[in-house]
Design a protein around this motif. Structure first.
Motif, PDB file in Angstrom:
ATOM      1  N   ASP A   8       0.872  -1.171   0.000  1.00  0.00           N
ATOM      2  CA  ASP A   8       0.000   0.000   0.000  1.00  0.00           C
ATOM      3  C   ASP A   8       0.917   1.232   0.000  1.00  0.00           C
ATOM      4  O   ASP A   8       1.524   1.566   1.017  1.00  0.00           O
ATOM      5  N   THR A  11      -0.948   5.491   2.715  1.00  0.00           N
ATOM      6  CA  THR A  11      -2.024   5.223   3.658  1.00  0.00           C
ATOM      7  C   THR A  11      -1.837   6.058   4.921  1.00  0.00           C
ATOM      8  O   THR A  11      -0.734   6.510   5.206  1.00  0.00           O
ATOM      9  N   ALA A  32      -4.602  -6.153   7.615  1.00  0.00           N
ATOM     10  CA  ALA A  32      -4.098  -5.979   6.252  1.00  0.00           C
ATOM     11  C   ALA A  32      -3.064  -7.036   5.905  1.00  0.00           C
ATOM     12  O   ALA A  32      -3.050  -7.555   4.784  1.00  0.00           O
ATOM     13  N   VAL A  37      -1.232  -7.749   2.430  1.00  0.00           N
ATOM     14  CA  VAL A  37      -0.410  -6.543   2.307  1.00  0.00           C
ATOM     15  C   VAL A  37       0.877  -6.746   3.120  1.00  0.00           C
ATOM     16  O   VAL A  37       0.834  -7.019   4.311  1.00  0.00           O
ATOM     17  N   THR A 213      -4.136   2.816  -1.076  1.00  0.00           N
ATOM     18  CA  THR A 213      -5.522   2.928  -0.599  1.00  0.00           C
ATOM     19  C   THR A 213      -5.917   4.376  -0.295  1.00  0.00           C
ATOM     20  O   THR A 213      -7.079   4.729  -0.429  1.00  0.00           O
ATOM     21  N   ARG A 229     -10.041   0.541   4.298  1.00  0.00           N
ATOM     22  CA  ARG A 229      -9.045  -0.220   5.061  1.00  0.00           C
ATOM     23  C   ARG A 229      -7.975  -0.718   4.106  1.00  0.00           C
ATOM     24  O   ARG A 229      -8.236  -0.934   2.921  1.00  0.00           O
ATOM     25  N   GLN A 230      -6.789  -0.919   4.647  1.00  0.00           N
ATOM     26  CA  GLN A 230      -5.625  -1.209   3.807  1.00  0.00           C
ATOM     27  C   GLN A 230      -5.795  -2.496   2.993  1.00  0.00           C
ATOM     28  O   GLN A 230      -5.330  -2.571   1.854  1.00  0.00           O
ATOM     29  N   GLU A 231      -6.491  -3.501   3.543  1.00  0.00           N
ATOM     30  CA  GLU A 231      -6.618  -4.767   2.798  1.00  0.00           C
ATOM     31  C   GLU A 231      -7.581  -4.648   1.603  1.00  0.00           C
ATOM     32  O   GLU A 231      -7.586  -5.501   0.728  1.00  0.00           O
TER      33      GLU A 231
END
Ligand SMILES: [Zn+2]
Length: 266
Positions: A8, A11, A32, A37, A213, A229-231
């Motif tokens: 990512d 973020t 994540a 990630v 993201t 969210r990062q995932e």
């Protein structure tokens, strides 16, 4: 899908949205990592958030820091804050200066100040051989400010840069690519009305594409309307793969290796 590893590239773990919803940075990182990630570029927008990014990076192996003062936050900034950024830039786990740039979306009333603070930070990136992570926004249907930012990078002979959450047109993308800079694609590409951006992704050569993201903002479809969210980055990658007519695995692999090259991760 098997063995997907992602980065990512942009973020914000310390946004108030997460605090309000009761998520700690640890929770976000754990979820994540379970979602594939591997690395996070924890990005600042003023001195306090930059320090928080550095703390994340010191604490977590998977986190690197990108530090800087956002163009919308320049009003009260003085040489003291610039000096703090310059000092943090020397730390090992700091990989970029950002998010910095120019933002004239609402007005250009701070134009000179924005330009000054941007240039000072570009110089810090140059001195420390760090990636410039650009935040650029122009008034609706204008792109001049992208070229002003590009000119600044060229003036200071910046080698490594990425345009965070790219949403401009093909001509702008081509101009950045020509200098070897990367185009970072966020959740906007999954929005049904983002036709121009989708076209840009189709056209930009694979080697210049990275993903991010901008969480907790710009949540991709199918989670649009909730806190990002990062995932969820996988949904952006899926969409990019669909546009490039390749597999999600291949898209993940290429953007992972591009981001590693860009930020010099080993
Ligand atoms: Zn951001």
């Amino acid at each position: 899908m098997k063995n997907i590893t992602l980065i990512d590239c942009h973020t914000h773990f310390h946004d108030d949205k997460y605090t309000t919803e009761g998520y700690t940075t640890n929770d976000l990182i754990d979820d994540a990592i379970n979602g594939g990630v591997k690395y996070f570029m924890s990005t600042g927008y003023d001195v306090a958030s930059s320090k928080a990014s550095v703390r994340d990076a010191m604490k977590h192996k998977s986190v690197f820091a990108v530090i800087g003062i956002h163009p919308n936050n320049v009003e009260d900034v003085s040489e003291i804050e610039i000096a703090e950024i310059a000092k943090l830039a020397k730390l090992d786990k700091v990989k970029g200066i950002g998010e910095i740039g120019l933002d004239f979306y609402y007005s250009d009333k701070n134009k000179d100040k924005q330009m000054f603070i941007f240039e000072e930070q570009v110089k810090i990136a140059k001195e420390n051989n760090l990636v410039v992570v650009l935040h650029i926004r122009d008034q609706k249907n204008h792109t001049d400010v992208y070229y002003s930012c590009l000119k600044m990078l060229i003036k200071h002979k910046i080698k490594k840069a990425m345009v965070h959450c790219f949403t401009a047109d093909q001509a702008v993308a081509d101009a950045f690519i020509k200098e070897g800079y990367y185009i970072s694609i966020g959740g906007v590409v999954t929005f049904p009305n983002a036709k121009e951006l989708q076209h840009v992704v189709e056209k930009v050569p694979m080697k210049y594409l990275v993903t991010e993201t901008d969480a907790p903002y710009l949540t991709p479809v199918p989670y649009r309307g909730t806190t990002n969210r990062q995932e969820y980055i996988i949904h952006t990658i899926k969409k990019m793969a669909e546009l490039k007519k390749i597999s999600t695995e291949e898209m993940a692999e290429v953007t992972y290796s591009n981001a590693k090259n860009l930020f010099g991760l080993v």
